[in-house]
Design a protein around this motif. Structure first.
Motif, mmCIF file in Angstrom:
data_model
loop_
_atom_site.group_PDB
_atom_site.id
_atom_site.type_symbol
_atom_site.label_atom_id
_atom_site.label_comp_id
_atom_site.label_asym_id
_atom_site.label_seq_id
_atom_site.Cartn_x
_atom_site.Cartn_y
_atom_site.Cartn_z
ATOM 1 N N GLY A 16 -5.373 9.710 92.660
ATOM 2 C CA GLY A 16 -4.389 10.665 92.174
ATOM 3 C C GLY A 16 -3.832 10.231 90.830
ATOM 4 N N ARG A 17 -2.998 11.094 90.281
ATOM 5 C CA ARG A 17 -2.406 10.808 88.970
ATOM 6 C C ARG A 17 -1.225 9.852 89.092
ATOM 7 N N ALA A 18 -0.855 9.274 87.968
ATOM 8 C CA ALA A 18 0.336 8.432 87.876
ATOM 9 C C ALA A 18 1.484 9.300 87.362
ATOM 10 N N PHE A 19 2.719 8.927 87.714
ATOM 11 C CA PHE A 19 3.896 9.708 87.349
ATOM 12 C C PHE A 19 4.980 8.792 86.810
ATOM 13 N N GLN A 20 5.920 9.398 86.093
ATOM 14 C CA GLN A 20 7.050 8.669 85.526
ATOM 15 C C GLN A 20 8.328 9.457 85.752
ATOM 16 N N PHE A 21 9.403 8.721 86.017
ATOM 17 C CA PHE A 21 10.740 9.316 86.073
ATOM 18 C C PHE A 21 11.541 8.703 84.945
ATOM 19 N N ASP A 22 12.229 9.560 84.180
ATOM 20 C CA ASP A 22 13.089 9.113 83.092
ATOM 21 C C ASP A 22 14.470 9.709 83.328
ATOM 22 N N SER A 23 15.487 8.854 83.394
ATOM 23 C CA SER A 23 16.835 9.345 83.652
ATOM 24 C C SER A 23 17.353 10.227 82.522
ATOM 25 N N ASP A 24 16.758 10.125 81.329
ATOM 26 C CA ASP A 24 17.191 10.979 80.220
ATOM 27 C C ASP A 24 16.928 12.456 80.486
ATOM 28 N N ASP A 25 15.780 12.767 81.111
ATOM 29 C CA ASP A 25 15.516 14.180 81.417
ATOM 30 C C ASP A 25 15.629 14.490 82.906
ATOM 31 N N GLY A 26 15.742 13.461 83.744
ATOM 32 C CA GLY A 26 16.009 13.655 85.164
ATOM 33 C C GLY A 26 14.894 14.301 85.965
ATOM 34 N N ARG A 27 13.642 14.104 85.557
ATOM 35 C CA ARG A 27 12.556 14.706 86.322
ATOM 36 C C ARG A 27 11.325 13.803 86.343
ATOM 37 N N VAL A 28 10.471 14.060 87.310
ATOM 38 C CA VAL A 28 9.211 13.349 87.441
ATOM 39 C C VAL A 28 8.158 14.099 86.646
#
Length: 120
Positions: free
Chosen positions: A101-113
């Protein structure tokens, strides 16, 4: 005569059904792996938010060890997660399942995965 032709026909039909079913099964498997990676990131973000709230809004101490030990960030077996940025006002983590599967990132600046361009 019919037995030979009928057996051949059954083999052909089973082959066609397998050719349809196997790719569908593999796609569903990857979807499940991706869902687990995304879920772990969302749980990590919730733990980081709880951590920051105890630190006056700062993510500076919200590393993976603290989130796991103190704020119950329980990660799914097979999912690899890492906190890549934690500082005063920003928390970034990424996650992927070791099986695919793909890799994902969460960034608190935009608040989404969001999906990453490549696995890490």
């Amino acid at each position: 005569m019919c037995l030979q032709n009928c057996n051949d026909m059954v083999v052909i039909i089973v082959g066609i059904l397998a050719a349809i079913a196997v790719p569908v099964f593999l796609a569903q498997k990857n979807s499940a792996y991706e869902a687990a990676a995304q879920s772990d990131l969302r749980n990590g973000a919730a733990a980081a938010t709880a951590c920051a709230s105890t630190e006056g809004g700062s993510f500076a101490t919200c590393n993976e060890e603290t989130l796991t030990a103190t704020f119950d960030w329980n990660q799914t077996t097979g999912v690899e997660s890492e906190v890549v940025t934690f500082g005063q006002g920003r928390w970034v983590a990424r996650s992927q399942h070791g099986q695919g599967g793909r890799a994902f990132q969460f960034d608190s600046d935009d608040g989404r995965v969001t999906p990453l361009g490549a696995r890490f």
